[in-house]
Design a protein around this motif. Sequence first.
Motif, PDB file in Angstrom:
ATOM      1  N   THR A 113       0.835  -1.287   0.082  1.00 40.13           N
ATOM      2  CA  THR A 113      -0.089  -0.255   0.143  1.00 40.13           C
ATOM      3  C   THR A 113       0.837   1.225   0.068  1.00 40.13           C
ATOM      4  N   LYS A 114       0.169   2.642  -0.065  1.00 39.98           N
ATOM      5  CA  LYS A 114       1.530   3.659   0.116  1.00 39.98           C
ATOM      6  C   LYS A 114      -0.215   4.950   0.281  1.00 39.98           C
ATOM      7  N   PHE A 115       0.549   6.018  -0.003  1.00 33.55           N
ATOM      8  CA  PHE A 115      -0.475   6.706   0.193  1.00 33.55           C
ATOM      9  C   PHE A 115       0.587   7.911  -0.251  1.00 33.55           C
ATOM     10  N   SER A 116      -0.550   8.789  -2.089  1.00 35.97           N
ATOM     11  CA  SER A 116       0.557   9.427  -2.188  1.00 35.97           C
ATOM     12  C   SER A 116      -0.253  10.723  -2.246  1.00 35.97           C
ATOM     13  N   ARG A 117       0.138  11.887  -3.002  1.00 36.71           N
ATOM     14  CA  ARG A 117      -0.727  12.613  -3.975  1.00 36.71           C
ATOM     15  C   ARG A 117      -0.241  13.345  -4.919  1.00 36.71           C
ATOM     16  N   SER A 118      -0.641  14.383  -5.732  1.00 35.38           N
ATOM     17  CA  SER A 118      -0.006  14.967  -7.065  1.00 35.38           C
ATOM     18  C   SER A 118       1.139  16.187  -6.919  1.00 35.38           C
ATOM     19  N   GLN A 119       2.435  15.933  -6.907  1.00 36.58           N
ATOM     20  CA  GLN A 119       3.688  16.908  -6.919  1.00 36.58           C
ATOM     21  C   GLN A 119       3.292  17.790  -7.428  1.00 36.58           C
ATOM     22  N   SER A 120       3.582  19.371  -6.854  1.00 36.39           N
ATOM     23  CA  SER A 120       3.123  20.302  -7.865  1.00 36.39           C
ATOM     24  C   SER A 120       4.732  20.656  -8.040  1.00 36.39           C
ATOM     25  N   GLY A 121       3.992  21.475  -9.630  1.00 44.32           N
ATOM     26  CA  GLY A 121       5.051  21.768 -10.507  1.00 44.32           C
ATOM     27  C   GLY A 121       5.041  22.064 -11.748  1.00 44.32           C
ATOM     28  N   HIS A 123       5.471  19.769 -14.682  1.00 46.99           N
ATOM     29  CA  HIS A 123       4.597  18.350 -15.086  1.00 46.99           C
ATOM     30  C   HIS A 123       4.518  17.435 -13.716  1.00 46.99           C
ATOM     31  N   ARG A 124       2.702  17.440 -13.407  1.00 46.89           N
ATOM     32  CA  ARG A 124       2.832  16.742 -12.716  1.00 46.89           C
ATOM     33  C   ARG A 124       3.611  15.297 -12.513  1.00 46.89           C
ATOM     34  N   SER A 125       3.990  14.735 -10.909  1.00 49.83           N
ATOM     35  CA  SER A 125       4.257  14.163 -10.209  1.00 49.83           C
ATOM     36  C   SER A 125       3.812  13.282  -9.338  1.00 49.83           C
ATOM     37  N   GLU A 126       3.607  11.950  -9.278  1.00 45.59           N
ATOM     38  CA  GLU A 126       3.463  11.112  -7.687  1.00 45.59           C
ATOM     39  C   GLU A 126       4.236  11.247  -6.947  1.00 45.59           C
ATOM     40  N   GLN A 127       4.164  12.385  -5.814  1.00 43.44           N
ATOM     41  CA  GLN A 127       5.008  12.556  -4.720  1.00 43.44           C
ATOM     42  C   GLN A 127       4.263  11.050  -3.424  1.00 43.44           C
ATOM     43  N   ILE A 128       5.134   9.601  -3.072  1.00 41.53           N
ATOM     44  CA  ILE A 128       4.396   9.419  -2.260  1.00 41.53           C
ATOM     45  C   ILE A 128       5.247   9.497  -1.229  1.00 41.53           C
ATOM     46  N   VAL A 129       3.580   9.646   0.323  1.00 40.90           N
ATOM     47  CA  VAL A 129       3.979  10.255   1.208  1.00 40.90           C
ATOM     48  C   VAL A 129       4.866   9.310   2.362  1.00 40.90           C
ATOM     49  N   ALA A 130       4.106   7.841   2.390  1.00 39.84           N
ATOM     50  CA  ALA A 130       4.234   6.477   2.825  1.00 39.84           C
ATOM     51  C   ALA A 130       3.864   5.485   2.618  1.00 39.84           C
ATOM     52  N   LEU A 283      -5.163  15.725  -5.604  1.00 37.41           N
ATOM     53  CA  LEU A 283      -4.758  14.215  -5.719  1.00 37.41           C
ATOM     54  C   LEU A 283      -4.798  13.832  -6.868  1.00 37.41           C
ATOM     55  N   TRP A 284      -3.519  12.216  -7.135  1.00 42.15           N
ATOM     56  CA  TRP A 284      -2.977  11.643  -7.970  1.00 42.15           C
ATOM     57  C   TRP A 284      -3.670  10.454  -8.078  1.00 42.15           C
ATOM     58  N   ASP A 285      -4.239   9.972  -9.600  1.00 39.20           N
ATOM     59  CA  ASP A 285      -4.074   8.903  -9.953  1.00 39.20           C
ATOM     60  C   ASP A 285      -5.950   8.724  -9.993  1.00 39.20           C
ATOM     61  N   ALA A 286      -6.795  10.039  -9.314  1.00 35.11           N
ATOM     62  CA  ALA A 286      -8.150   9.918  -8.959  1.00 35.11           C
ATOM     63  C   ALA A 286      -8.985   9.202 -10.370  1.00 35.11           C
ATOM     64  N   GLN A 287      -9.630   8.499  -9.491  1.00 36.22           N
ATOM     65  CA  GLN A 287     -11.114   8.141 -10.814  1.00 36.22           C
ATOM     66  C   GLN A 287     -12.487   8.495 -10.566  1.00 36.22           C
ATOM     67  N   GLY A 288     -12.854   8.380 -11.050  1.00 35.57           N
ATOM     68  CA  GLY A 288     -14.224   9.224 -11.118  1.00 35.57           C
ATOM     69  C   GLY A 288     -15.082   8.577  -9.780  1.00 35.57           C
ATOM     70  N   GLU A 289     -15.168   7.204  -9.250  1.00 28.12           N
ATOM     71  CA  GLU A 289     -15.806   6.578  -8.778  1.00 28.12           C
ATOM     72  C   GLU A 289     -15.250   7.470  -6.932  1.00 28.12           C
ATOM     73  N   ALA A 290     -14.185   6.845  -6.597  1.00 22.27           N
ATOM     74  CA  ALA A 290     -13.347   7.250  -5.906  1.00 22.27           C
ATOM     75  C   ALA A 290     -13.915   9.063  -4.669  1.00 22.27           C
ATOM     76  N   ILE A 291     -14.485   9.620  -6.216  1.00 17.37           N
ATOM     77  CA  ILE A 291     -14.607  10.952  -6.198  1.00 17.37           C
ATOM     78  C   ILE A 291     -15.717  10.698  -5.563  1.00 17.37           C
TER      79      ILE A 291
END
Length: 344
Positions: A113-121, A123-130, A283-291
């Motif tokens: 598992t992992k918790f990620s967020r979108s890193q600003s900049g 170009h959008r990129s994934e930042q894994i928090v934990a 949000l990173w890799d968010a799908q409509g179902e999760a929203i």
Amino acid sequence: MSTVNDGRPDKSMSELKLEDLGWTAYIQQCGESADALLHKHAESFPARVVIAHGGTYVVLSEHGRERALLKGTLKRAVRMGSSGKPIVGDWVCAVSPSHSGAVVIEDILPRVTKFSRSQSGEHRSEQIVAANIDAVFILTSMNEEFNLRRLERYATQAKVCGVPAVLVLTKSDVVSARNEKKYRNEVEKAIEGVPVHTTSAVTGKGIRELLRYFDVYKTICLLGSSGVGKSSLVNQMLGDERQQVCDIRDDGKGRHTTSHREMLMLPGGGLIIDNPGMREIQLWDAQGEAIDDTFDDIIKLAKQCRFRDCRHLNEPDCAVKEAIASGKLQEERLIAWHRLYDRE
């Protein structure tokens, strides 16, 4: 400001077992892939990353707490911008201390598992928090820092990551019982199906209930803005003033007190990851179902709209807009829903 631990072995951990670090549950989820990597690196042993701050790494294993270095190939990959660097919570293949006195991280074991967020900049990129976490505690304080829309975003991202969320409303000691109930009701109404707890690091209220989530050596990550009481909550759980805390500013906003992510062992079992404050959560890799799961009230109303593809803007016979006009739905909820969809 807190300082990074230098990674010197903690003698009190001389009898540490891998089970204490969550290894048994991890290997059950991960299966043979982790064993295969460990066998590939014949001299290695499993260790867990507890600090990953800049070029500083500290790991925990059956050998105790030790400073760690990256193997040359891993180090080069990180310098080239690879996302494959060790993260707090990762299980890694480590080898015995080199001439430097630090263990060497040879490889990163698969993440379950992992918790990620979108890193600003640019170009959008994934930042894994934990990594390899069993749940997240999403904190907000019951004062000027309270932000329901931010909680919705955190809860949505947890859903995207497949990690259970628990909402923790802190600083109950600074509000009346009536206002505490008001805050709690507002959160429970907006984010359905997610446990909500009210706590105080001053009086200890709600701490015992939160500790129950750490049953069977679970790992939980704390998330929230600066000043909401993450480090104070950690200190309460540890029974020690381990993490530095700081008062909020005059404008009610928090100050950064935790300067790096760190995973800590709780006296009664379990591990907790303290994080620097994150005011924004993209949000990173968010799908409509999760929203949709986070905004279930809007989805239920949308089924009553005249048009199936209604965007709830200016369309006629829109059940969502009618609910807002009648006071059954807050307009801020719809605005937040639009923001999440428009960003994806």
